[in-house]
Design an enzyme around this catalytic site. Structure first.
Site, PDB file in Angstrom:
ATOM      1  N   TYR A  53       7.514 -47.652  14.252  1.00  0.00           N
ATOM      2  CA  TYR A  53       8.117 -47.426  12.929  1.00  0.00           C
ATOM      3  C   TYR A  53       7.267 -48.093  11.869  1.00  0.00           C
ATOM      4  O   TYR A  53       6.892 -49.250  12.015  1.00  0.00           O
ATOM      5  CB  TYR A  53       9.547 -47.976  12.879  1.00  0.00           C
ATOM      6  CG  TYR A  53      10.530 -46.849  12.704  1.00  0.00           C
ATOM      7  CD1 TYR A  53      10.509 -46.090  11.537  1.00  0.00           C
ATOM      8  CD2 TYR A  53      11.423 -46.503  13.707  1.00  0.00           C
ATOM      9  CE1 TYR A  53      11.367 -45.016  11.390  1.00  0.00           C
ATOM     10  CE2 TYR A  53      12.283 -45.428  13.555  1.00  0.00           C
ATOM     11  CZ  TYR A  53      12.254 -44.694  12.397  1.00  0.00           C
ATOM     12  OH  TYR A  53      13.088 -43.631  12.234  1.00  0.00           O
ATOM     13  N   GLU A  55       7.723 -47.411   8.122  1.00  0.00           N
ATOM     14  CA  GLU A  55       8.138 -46.970   6.776  1.00  0.00           C
ATOM     15  C   GLU A  55       7.384 -47.770   5.725  1.00  0.00           C
ATOM     16  O   GLU A  55       7.243 -48.989   5.848  1.00  0.00           O
ATOM     17  CB  GLU A  55       9.647 -47.156   6.612  1.00  0.00           C
ATOM     18  CG  GLU A  55      10.430 -46.071   7.332  1.00  0.00           C
ATOM     19  CD  GLU A  55      11.938 -46.234   7.158  1.00  0.00           C
ATOM     20  OE1 GLU A  55      12.370 -47.253   6.582  1.00  0.00           O
ATOM     21  OE2 GLU A  55      12.667 -45.337   7.609  1.00  0.00           O
ATOM     22  N   LYS A 228      -4.901 -25.966  10.107  1.00  0.00           N
ATOM     23  CA  LYS A 228      -5.449 -24.605  10.002  1.00  0.00           C
ATOM     24  C   LYS A 228      -6.982 -24.694  10.035  1.00  0.00           C
ATOM     25  O   LYS A 228      -7.513 -25.161  11.033  1.00  0.00           O
ATOM     26  CB  LYS A 228      -4.885 -23.922   8.765  1.00  0.00           C
ATOM     27  CG  LYS A 228      -3.342 -23.780   8.863  1.00  0.00           C
ATOM     28  CD  LYS A 228      -2.707 -23.110   7.680  1.00  0.00           C
ATOM     29  CE  LYS A 228      -1.182 -23.110   7.846  1.00  0.00           C
ATOM     30  NZ  LYS A 228      -0.498 -22.566   6.655  1.00  0.00           N
ATOM     31  N   ARG A 234      -1.122 -30.803  13.769  1.00  0.00           N
ATOM     32  CA  ARG A 234      -0.121 -30.214  12.894  1.00  0.00           C
ATOM     33  C   ARG A 234       0.339 -31.266  11.881  1.00  0.00           C
ATOM     34  O   ARG A 234       0.718 -32.373  12.270  1.00  0.00           O
ATOM     35  CB  ARG A 234       1.048 -29.768  13.774  1.00  0.00           C
ATOM     36  CG  ARG A 234       1.954 -28.727  13.219  1.00  0.00           C
ATOM     37  CD  ARG A 234       2.587 -27.945  14.357  1.00  0.00           C
ATOM     38  NE  ARG A 234       1.665 -26.902  14.767  1.00  0.00           N
ATOM     39  CZ  ARG A 234       1.452 -25.790  14.067  1.00  0.00           C
ATOM     40  NH1 ARG A 234       2.113 -25.538  12.950  1.00  0.00           N
ATOM     41  NH2 ARG A 234       0.577 -24.902  14.474  1.00  0.00           N
TER      42      ARG A 234
HETATM   43  C1  LIG Z   1       0.765 -22.699   6.245  1.00  0.00           C
HETATM   44  C2  LIG Z   1       1.050 -22.906   4.807  1.00  0.00           C
HETATM   45  C3  LIG Z   1       1.982 -23.864   4.378  1.00  0.00           C
HETATM   46  C4  LIG Z   1       3.005 -24.532   5.271  1.00  0.00           C
HETATM   47  O1  LIG Z   1       2.655 -25.222   6.321  1.00  0.00           O
HETATM   48  P1  LIG Z   1       3.726 -25.669   7.424  1.00  0.00           P
HETATM   49  O2  LIG Z   1       3.010 -26.827   8.029  1.00  0.00           O
HETATM   50  O3  LIG Z   1       3.938 -24.499   8.311  1.00  0.00           O
HETATM   51  O4  LIG Z   1       4.982 -26.081   6.726  1.00  0.00           O
HETATM   52  C5  LIG Z   1       2.105 -24.103   3.022  1.00  0.00           C
HETATM   53  N1  LIG Z   1       1.371 -23.415   2.135  1.00  0.00           N
HETATM   54  C6  LIG Z   1       0.493 -22.474   2.507  1.00  0.00           C
HETATM   55  C7  LIG Z   1      -0.282 -21.759   1.468  1.00  0.00           C
HETATM   56  C8  LIG Z   1       0.321 -22.166   3.853  1.00  0.00           C
HETATM   57  O5  LIG Z   1      -0.524 -21.203   4.211  1.00  0.00           O
END
Ligand SMILES: *Cc1c(COP(=O)(O)O)cnc(C)c1O
Length: 426
Positions: A53, A55, A228, A234
């Site tokens: 933890y 915070e 991405k 993630r």
């Molecule tokens: C993928 C994406 C998000 C959100 O991401 P999550 O981790 O799935 O909540 C936000 N904005 C854009 C433009 C995205 O392509």
């Protein structure tokens, strides 16, 4: 050792993980928002940092015993700043959507007007869709693409902004294949007194490698996911101008989140270290080259690409000339182990659940080492699959060709071998 323990403790979850690892290896992954992070990133994710933890922020925690997670979080912060050249960064957001929640609440109050790209034109749910928190807490004006060019139309955005005087204008998208001019967005923001929230979730890796203009010099706040094109775990980060630093940190914690996921933050730090290497830049360059090669090969085969092509890592394919919907194409391609997602095209006559297009991206396959030759082959396989329709013999043949391709570019091989031998020993 860990995998054997998992197998003994919970064979069902072991099985799900084993099968998913095999699936990632045996499928051609063309979902533009996905990627394969490194074993080093996975090692940090699977570490005991998950137990802590913490915070608060490094050296200002509400818990004891934080000196080592502080080291990890400070490294993540330092490296993110080095990659993007931002004044300030918060590395705690659990996801892109959480990052956007904190960004909006830093720049605006519930009930204020925000402006973002419509979901059906390539925006994201968190850019003001009525079923999302962003559409429920704020008054939303959506801008759309230019019907002729299928590109962002800065005159149209300016006109809408002058009319509605939004507090925040969101730049950035989830399914937009062209360069986004954050400097032009900023001119509009300056003219109407709005703040710019640049959401670079999709293009962050390209921005990091200098292959797409950065919003950092202009935008008040920049959010991005880390999983991405950035190829990390993630999660997400938020960058901002110095004047928002204190308010933003308070809005993340305690405003919208509790304890940070320090194992994810450590994994973000690892990914950021990787992103600072020359190999990462080469990887991003290849991702863009591959997207261009795939786009050209599809065009040659009679597919129409929205806006006529791509400048980045993804493309939107309008399937109407092939007399198939996005939903059916997604299903057929799934049968031959090519993974894509259906996507609306600008001004789509179909509902989003059906959609007239598919979105294709090259980040994941480029991580596997695939190049232009493979992209041409994939265009051929996509074309043949759609032409095959329900012809199962032809689909089986295509699936075998996919199999051959993926075996030439093994993914997580050691991991799969380890799982395999544990499952076999039983
Ligand atoms: C993928 C994406 C998000 C959100 O991401 P999550 O981790 O799935 O909540 C936000 N904005 C854009 C433009 C995205 O392509």
């Amino acid at each position: 050792m860990n995998s054997r323990l998992l197998f003994e403790t919970d064979p069902e979850i072991f099985d799900a993980i084993f099968k998913e690892t095999s699936r990632q290896h045996t499928n051609l992954e063309l979902i533009a928002s996905e990627n394969f992070c490194s074993e080093a990133v996975l090692a940090a994710l699977g570490s005991v940092l998950t137990n802590k933890y913490a915070e608060g922020y490094p050296k200002k925690r509400y818990y004891g015993g934080c000196r080592y997670v502080d080291l990890a979080e400070e490294l993540a912060i330092q490296r993110a700043k080095e990659i993007f050249g931002c004044d300030h960064v918060n590395v705690q957001p659990h996801s892109g959507t959480q990052a956007n929640i904190a960004a909006y609440l830093t720049l605006a109050n519930p009930g204020d007007t925000i402006m973002g790209l419509s979901l059906t034109h390539g925006g994201h749910l968190s850019h003001g869709h009525p079923i999302n928190f962003s559409g429920r807490y704020f008054k939303v004006i959506h801008y759309t693409l230019n019907p002729d060019t299928e590109m962002l139309d800065y005159d149209l955005i300016r006109k809408l902004a002058l009319e509605h005087k939004p507090r925040v204008i969101v730049s950035g998208a989830s399914a937009y294949p062209r360069i986004i001019h954050f400097d032009k967005f900023q001119e509009i923001c300056d003219e109407v007194g709005a703040a710019q929230l640049a959401d670079i979730a999709h293009i962050a890796g390209l921005v990091a490698a200098g292959l797409h203009p950065s919003p950092v010099p202009y935008a008040d706040i920049v959010t991005t996911t880390t999983h991405k094109t950035l190829r990390g775990p993630r999660g997400a980060i938020i960058m901002c101008k110095a004047k928002y630093a204190e308010e933003l940190d308070k809005t993340v914690f305690p405003g919208t989140q509790g304890g940070p996921l320090e194992h994810c933050i450590a994994a973000k730090a690892v990914a950021f270290k990787e992103a600072l290497t020359p190999q990462f830049k080469e990887y991003q360059q290849q991702t863009v080259k591959n997207a261009r090669a795939l786009a050209e090969a599809l065009t040659k085969r009679g597919f129409r690409l929205c806006s006529g092509g791509t400048d980045n890592h993804l493309m939107l394919v309008d399937l109407r000339s092939k007399k198939i919907t996005g939903r059916d194409a997604e299903r057929l391609l799934g049968k031959v182990n090519i993974t894509v997602n259906r996507n609306t095209i600008p001004f789509d006559p179909e509902k989003p659940f059906i959609a007239s297009g598919i979105r294709l991206g090259t980040p994941a396959l480029t991580t596997r080492g695939m190049k232009e030759t493979e992209m041409e082959k994939i265009a051929e396989l996509i074309d043949r699959t759609i032409a095959a329709g329900e012809n199962e013999t032809e689909l089986e043949k295509i699936k075998a060709e996919v199999r051959e391709m993926v075996e030439a570019f093994p993914l997580y091989a050691e991991r799969r071998n380890e799982y395999q031998s544990i499952a076999k020993e039983g």
